[in-house]
Structures are given as structure tokens and as C-alpha cells.
Design a protein around this motif. Sequence first.
Motif, short mmCIF file in Angstrom:
data_model
loop_
_atom_site.label_atom_id
_atom_site.label_comp_id
_atom_site.label_asym_id
_atom_site.label_seq_id
_atom_site.Cartn_x
_atom_site.Cartn_y
_atom_site.Cartn_z
N VAL A 1 0.85 -1.21 0.00
CA VAL A 1 0.00 0.00 0.00
C VAL A 1 0.88 1.25 0.00
O VAL A 1 2.08 1.20 0.31
N HIS A 2 0.24 2.34 -0.34
CA HIS A 2 0.89 3.64 -0.30
C HIS A 2 1.17 4.00 1.17
O HIS A 2 0.39 3.64 2.05
N TYR B 1 -3.06 -2.89 -14.77
CA TYR B 1 -2.40 -4.17 -15.00
C TYR B 1 -0.91 -3.95 -15.12
O TYR B 1 -0.47 -3.10 -15.90
N ALA B 2 -0.13 -4.68 -14.38
CA ALA B 2 1.33 -4.56 -14.47
C ALA B 2 1.96 -5.92 -14.20
O ALA B 2 1.65 -6.56 -13.20
N ALA C 1 5.63 0.88 -8.52
CA ALA C 1 5.57 2.30 -8.89
C ALA C 1 4.13 2.80 -8.85
O ALA C 1 3.85 3.89 -8.34
N LEU C 2 3.21 1.97 -9.34
CA LEU C 2 1.80 2.37 -9.35
C LEU C 2 1.26 2.51 -7.93
O LEU C 2 0.52 3.45 -7.62
N VAL C 3 1.64 1.58 -7.08
CA VAL C 3 1.22 1.67 -5.67
C VAL C 3 1.82 2.93 -5.05
O VAL C 3 1.15 3.67 -4.31
N ALA C 4 3.09 3.19 -5.34
CA ALA C 4 3.78 4.34 -4.75
C ALA C 4 3.13 5.66 -5.17
O ALA C 4 3.23 6.66 -4.48
N GLN D 1 13.31 2.06 -5.14
CA GLN D 1 13.19 3.49 -5.43
C GLN D 1 11.84 4.05 -4.99
O GLN D 1 11.70 5.24 -4.75
N HIS D 2 10.86 3.16 -4.92
CA HIS D 2 9.50 3.62 -4.67
C HIS D 2 9.16 3.44 -3.19
O HIS D 2 9.51 2.44 -2.57
N SER D 3 8.45 4.40 -2.69
CA SER D 3 8.10 4.39 -1.27
C SER D 3 6.76 3.70 -1.09
O SER D 3 5.72 4.25 -1.43
#
Lengths: 309, 309
Positions: free
Chosen positions: A174-175, A225-226, A234-237, A254-256
Amino acid sequence: MIDQRLQMLRMVAHHGTVTAAAEALRYTPSAVSQQLKQLSRELGVVLLEPEGRQVRLTSAARSLLRHADTLFAEWERARAELARHVDEPSGALTMCGFSTAAAALLPPAVAGLRDRFPRVRVETIEAEPSECYELVFAGRADLAVVLLTPTTPSLSDPRFDQRRLFDEPLDLLVHPEHRLAEHATVSLAETAEEAWIVARPGTTYHQLTMASCASAGFTPNVAHYANEWETGTALVAHGFGVALVSRLARWSGQHSVVRIPLRGDPIPARRILAVTRAGAGTSPTLDHALGMIGATAEELIGAMADQRG
Amino acid sequence: MIDQRLQMLRMVAHHGTVTAAAEALRYTPSAVSQQLKQLSRELGVVLLEPEGRQVRLTSAARSLLRHADTLFAEWERARAELARHVDEPSGALTMCGFSTAAAALLPPAVAGLRDRFPRVRVETIEAEPSECYELVFAGRADLAVVLLTPTTPSLSDPRFDQRRLFDEPLDLLVHPEHRLAEHATVSLAETAEEAWIVARPGTTYHQLTMASCASAGFTPNVAHYANEWETGTALVAHGFGVALVSRLARWSGQHSVVRIPLRGDPIPARRILAVTRAGAGTSPTLDHALGMIGATAEELIGAMADQRG
DNA sequence: GAAAACCATGTAGGAACGCTGAATGATTGA
DNA sequence: TCAATCATTCAGCGTTCCTACATGGTTTTC
């Protein structure tokens, strides 16, 4: 050692068409067709019947296949036992596995095998689970690390020996500012209303996410879709939704994002299997490979327990 | 269906020399030697080692042979099951047996088979028991009717299925004016002082007589050697000695002799076996042949009981 | 103790087996 | 209706596998 034509028949049974069987065996359809015709003549029974533009196996062929599975398994046992009679094993050992397994489990096994059996050429192939079964069945790989899914061959399929390696728990991604981000654990049912990021249909990982949500009682509301962990992360971030990741999955960092272990009974997990051709398991090299993979799996389970605690 | 080279190895194991194995398989020694050498290369193990002017099987070869027996038996089962999938069996069925069996048991079976399966070519071969095993092993016969002797393969030999058909009692053959001629039965021990007429050494029948006398506690005093019932009977009819005959043995009847059933516990008898390749027994034609032979055997046992009473 | 018999194996040549590639016919889907 | 898919057949060719002959070593025989 067992007549090639039986393997051809097995392939036709498995793929449904002569053409696909030929492709799997790296022959032309012509060769398979001729050989099976001749086999049919020799045995005095009809093996294939035209059905539309394909072929259908007769009951005689199915009867023959049951024995063929036994024959091939017995020959694998013979090979494995013979391998124990040589001082210094040589030749080749090919392992295959789906992406996470190929990254986490196979490299240590390769290193261990090279160390223990320097004269054995060890190779690996990264492939989707379904392709892994193909590779093992066709003899182009000796060992596969796959996921248990509804579409994989039955555990009692006489062509394979399948053993459970370990269960890899699933986490929710999750974000950092998501409402669930502070939870120590989360149940999948709590996410029924979320926007979901899943892999593209047709992939093993898509199946896994859909099946997990289904057993939690809902159908995920798919927003994106990924296929790659990196993309999904990246999409979640960016706050576009939540995603399911397996415990061993790794990405660049790289993504938080926040990773939350799922709870439940049983805890949502995917089962990792080691697959060999039936009877092959007792060869020294394969035995060693299975041992290495099992040990690595245990280590990872330990590490997972640490993470969880 | 199973690699020919495994059969070659089995033959070498059975005969002890490459030359004899080649002869049994109707190949040249060169062919067998080359094939086994290549098999050895492929498997990466040494199979044969020179020993004097012959060869000796390595432990790897013996290990391989155990699996080979299993493979061949499984294939026979497959063939037998496939044979059930054809409406009208065809092809050939070859039966073999030693002289008495060939005369008494096989003809009814042949007649029955021709009647039931008109398209199957039925053939018979009269051969010594040891040769019968060879014929079945080499695939040149499908069924053998033999005697149980100390030199036949073990009943648990994985290459064969052996089942008891019946026990054929032995009779003593004496001259009509012999001191025992009036007895209803006689024990073998009473004949220890007699002059004996036996078959020539090396024959199955010689073994049988010698073994029977040995178990009765004496070594027969051999006066004449005769291989044919006709000759032996003639010698008895001329008062040159006594002889052992099996209950089903028949001869011309020109000679005047008395046949006295032997008594004892157990009654001296020779055991008749039906031998097939391991796993082959369930094919319809072979099944029928075994049934016919069994039925004929039972009839004969009944007839023997009448004679005795 | 030398010669003959026996045995395994190596080499060269030829036959048979099994594969490829192109062509054909039939079925399915667009 | 046309294109794609699939099985099958046929001709051709390369490989495999067997035979025939020769060699070297071992055992038996006279």
C-alpha cells in the motif's frame, strides 16, 4: 531407452495436436505422424482418430499411455540408480523456475552443485510454471521450481514427482499514507473496496491474485495491469491502488511503499513445489540440487519469520 | 519397445558370453559388443569387464538389469492390455513344451485357439525344458510347458511368470514276470537293488530319475541308457531292468510291460509348470491358451485318478 | 609346450530406419 | 470466401545398425 514413439504419443496426449507435440519434441509434424502410424501398425490397434482438423486418442492409446508413464518412471529410476555407480558425475543438469524462484532459490543451488560436482554442467532456465512442466516433461530440464495453481498438473500425475518446498506468505502493498499503512497485519477481506493493481490476465501471478481475493470473498476492482514487480510497485507508490506481493519478491527500492503481512487462516500464501520427472529423484546430482533448494527454502522461511516478528 | 540393448545385456547376463547372447538373439557377436559398448558410453558407466576370454558384468550392469526386468515385464503388461482392445486378435502365438507335454497338452490348446481365434497363427515347438525357457526369454515363444527341476530358473525369477499346472505321478515299468509285477503299488526304495534303464546323462529325464532315486535313498544301478520311451520300454520288455515313466508317457504298445504306480509321501511326481514372460499373462490369446492347457491338465489328472483306482 | 579352439572387439561397407521438406486435403475461423 | 491451422503422404537423404572379416588375447587339447 523407452521407444521414442511412446514419448511422441505422450506429447500428443498432452498437447492435443500432432503439430504441438512435434514442436515440443523438436521434430516436424510429419515425423510424429509417421512414427505414430507405424506404432499403430506394429501394435495392431488404432491410436489416433481424426477429430475435426485435430486428432483424438482412442481408448487403446489411453491404456497404452498409462503403461508408458510407468515405463518412463521406471527408466528414470534406473538412470538415477546408475548415476550412483559413477565416481564423478558429469553431464548436464538443467533447472528451471518462475521468476522469484529463479532469483531466490536457483542461484544458491547452482553454486552448491558446481562446488560439489565440478564436472556437471549446470544450467538454469527462467520460465512460467506451465512452461516449466513442459521443460521437465520434454527432458529439457531435470528440475523445476513452480507454484501450485489450479492449472498445474495434479500432484498425483504419474509423469511427475512433486514435493512441497515451502509456503511463501503474501503481503499487501500500500501507499505510505494509505488507511491501512499503520496496521501490523491486514486481512484480505478488508481490501475488498480498494482499487487493485494486478498482473495481466493469463499470467500465473494474475491467477494467484484473483484466486486469493476470491477465497477472501470478493472480486478485486482492477484499476491497473502490471506484470513486473517494479511497475506495480511504482503504481502503488503513486497511490493508484493496492497490490499483492509475495514475501520473496524484490524490487529496486526506489518507490516508497509499505508492505503489510496478510493474516487469515490459513495465511494467504502461495505454495512452492519442486518438480522432477517421476522416478528421477534419487540421482546424486538431482538429490543434491533438491537438498540445496530445500535448505535455501528453509533459510528463507526463517528470514520470513524474522520479518514477520 | 524397450531398447534392444537392454535385451542384449540381459542375454549376456544369462549366457555369460557375448557370443552366446548374440546367437540367442540371432545377431553377430560384433553387433552385441558394439551396442553394449555404446550403451555403456551413453550411460557413463562400465557394464562389461574382460574376464579371461569372456566378460563379466559390473555391479552397475546388475543394477541396470534389475530395472530392465521390471521394464520388460511392464511392457508385456502393456501389450497384453492392448491386445484386449482389438476385436479380432491376429498375429502369432507360439507355444513350446517338452516331449510329453507337447504331445498331451499342447494339441488340445492349439485346437482350442484355432477355434476361438481363427486369425491367430498358432505354432508349437517341442524342446527340452531348458530350451523352452530360452525360447520364451528370447521372445520366440510365448508360452512354455516345462518340468520343475533343480536347474530351471527360480520361481521368483523376475523375467518369468511361472504357474503350477499339475503334478504328474511317476510309475515303475517292469517286466511282466518281475517279482514286483503283481503289486498294486510299489515304493521306490524297494527297487534299490534293481538294474535300471535311464535316459542319457544331460537330459531332463535323466535328472528326474536320478533325483527321484536319490530322494528314495539310493543311487540307481544303471544298466542301460535310452532316451526314447520306445527304446526304454523295449529294454524293460526284454527283462534288462526297470525304468521310471511318467503317467502321461505313451508308446506303441508292442512291448509287454507292467506299469506300477509308485507310492510314497509325497508320491514321486514331476511338477508341470506353465511359463510366460513376466507380465504377458493377461493377453486374451495367451489367457485362453493357459485356460485350455489348465483344463486339459485337469482332465488328465482325473483320468490318472481313474487309472490309479 | 605348441597348436587349435574359443572369445571379444575393431574396421569397413551396405542396408534399413527415421527424419526433413514440400505438397495435398480437410476443417475452422475471419 | 479466403486465410489459417492441422494431419498426412511422398520423395530424398543422412544416420544408425548390422554383417563380414580381421586381430589379439585366453583357454583347452594333444
